[in-house]
Design an enzyme around this catalytic site. Sequence first.
Site, PDB file in Angstrom:
ATOM      1  N   GLY A 167      28.712  45.811 -24.255  1.00 20.33           N
ATOM      2  CA  GLY A 167      28.170  46.222 -23.107  1.00 20.33           C
ATOM      3  C   GLY A 167      29.199  46.095 -21.906  1.00 20.33           C
ATOM      4  O   GLY A 167      29.416  46.860 -21.175  1.00 20.33           O
ATOM      5  N   ASP A 210      24.235  43.820 -34.159  1.00 21.69           N
ATOM      6  CA  ASP A 210      24.913  42.485 -33.707  1.00 21.69           C
ATOM      7  C   ASP A 210      25.206  41.483 -34.810  1.00 21.69           C
ATOM      8  O   ASP A 210      26.352  40.772 -34.623  1.00 21.69           O
ATOM      9  CB  ASP A 210      23.945  42.039 -32.561  1.00 21.69           C
ATOM     10  CG  ASP A 210      24.657  40.775 -32.027  1.00 21.69           C
ATOM     11  OD1 ASP A 210      25.245  40.674 -30.720  1.00 21.69           O
ATOM     12  OD2 ASP A 210      24.378  39.516 -32.635  1.00 21.69           O
ATOM     13  N   ALA A 239      27.836  40.041 -29.573  1.00 18.36           N
ATOM     14  CA  ALA A 239      28.477  41.316 -29.870  1.00 18.36           C
ATOM     15  C   ALA A 239      27.955  42.337 -29.173  1.00 18.36           C
ATOM     16  O   ALA A 239      28.607  43.484 -28.395  1.00 18.36           O
ATOM     17  CB  ALA A 239      28.194  41.695 -31.452  1.00 18.36           C
ATOM     18  N   ASP A 240      26.597  42.383 -28.958  1.00 19.04           N
ATOM     19  CA  ASP A 240      26.160  43.506 -27.911  1.00 19.04           C
ATOM     20  C   ASP A 240      26.366  43.404 -26.642  1.00 19.04           C
ATOM     21  O   ASP A 240      26.801  44.168 -25.931  1.00 19.04           O
ATOM     22  CB  ASP A 240      24.639  43.659 -28.187  1.00 19.04           C
ATOM     23  CG  ASP A 240      24.079  44.221 -29.295  1.00 19.04           C
ATOM     24  OD1 ASP A 240      24.396  45.147 -29.739  1.00 19.04           O
ATOM     25  OD2 ASP A 240      22.888  43.791 -29.828  1.00 19.04           O
ATOM     26  N   LEU A 241      26.225  41.987 -26.127  1.00 20.32           N
ATOM     27  CA  LEU A 241      26.884  41.543 -24.862  1.00 20.32           C
ATOM     28  C   LEU A 241      28.334  42.103 -24.384  1.00 20.32           C
ATOM     29  O   LEU A 241      28.761  42.696 -23.579  1.00 20.32           O
ATOM     30  CB  LEU A 241      26.659  39.997 -24.646  1.00 20.32           C
ATOM     31  CG  LEU A 241      27.019  39.821 -23.220  1.00 20.32           C
ATOM     32  CD1 LEU A 241      26.522  40.356 -22.117  1.00 20.32           C
ATOM     33  CD2 LEU A 241      26.918  38.215 -23.122  1.00 20.32           C
TER      34      LEU A 241
END
Length: 395
Positions: A173, A140, A168-170
């Site tokens: 996802g 991230d 970035a992960d969110l």
Amino acid sequence: MDKALSRIKVLDLSRVVAGPVCTSILGDLGADIIKVEGPDFVDETRTWFPPDIEDISLYYMAVNRNKRAITVNLKTEEGIQIIKKLIQESDVIVENFKTGTMERLGLGYEDLKTLNPTIIHCSITGFGHTGPYKQLPGYDFLAQAMSGFMSVNGTPNGEPVKAGIALADLYAGLYSTISILAALEARNHTGRGQHCDISLLDSMVASLLNIGTGFLNTGNPPIRYGNQHPTLVPYQNFKTKDKEIIIAVGNDRQFQRLCSLINAEELSQDDRFVTANTRIIYRDALIPIIQKEILTKTADEWLTILQESNIPCGPINTLDRVFTDEQVLERQMIQEVEHPTVGIVKLLGSPIKLSDTPVTIERHPPLHGEHTEEVLSELGYNKQKIEMLKKEQVI
């Protein structure tokens, strides 16, 4: 009551944040999520604490509800066979291995299509399955930095700053979830599955929106504005008698009303401030005038006055205030779930509100391997075979 995705089965080989965010959303929507970890190699977030409850990571709990958990050793042939049997019965597989890992396991998309032509394979990586960075590990923080996001986040004279949450992960996802839902709809028409290739870097570059588009078409590098806005003024935090509030003026009519409320009608007639475009140019002259007036009342007084005049505004809440806010409570953004070892756990509610197939939390974040025997039994393995697989450290 059937939920929106109650007929969908998802094989979840992902870990950490981006993949589990995606599969948690699909689970919230009713999909049967089977989370796979190794017998000895757990999802890293299980070990990320504090914060924790009785040594169970709350980081892990945040993104792993509404799932069943099994253990399978992917380094064994028998383990790969279990995964292949699950693939044959699944609609979707989500994984976030480094590019090339699934192919080395004999589980690349071309292999999956042979096993199940309707399978939707969602890969989440740092940089995607094409391009010169495809083999690099990605996190991230790297995606926030390399995307340019950090260069525009922070105060004008301060250092570039990452977001306080794993953006970035969110985003990856969320884009993964969207891509899977789109692929499921396409399959309804074509009868075929497909490969969804989602990367953290792509997701963060896409998040640049107007800032990125502006640069692409003008070549002008953006300025860090901190809590101010590059194209709307006033749109920032202001100090009151006791604490700071946000005032977010989105158009000229709102600005005129604000000028009346702070007894400064002359500002709305000043050529420097009449339009949004000119207020950007003369923000350094305008903001101190507004700030001086805002200091004359408390935060609660200003919020009441501004809200009554339909001027967008709000407090800068700490989390204790967020989770006692009547709006947050009314929208059921706090959910309680019974956990088998620690009792009641509070989780964040879903922002998805569906009138006919409402989102609910049906399953607690699972313990490591909690549902292995249950899932293998559904695949046709008897008790003797399951015990043998345990002894051979396949599960």
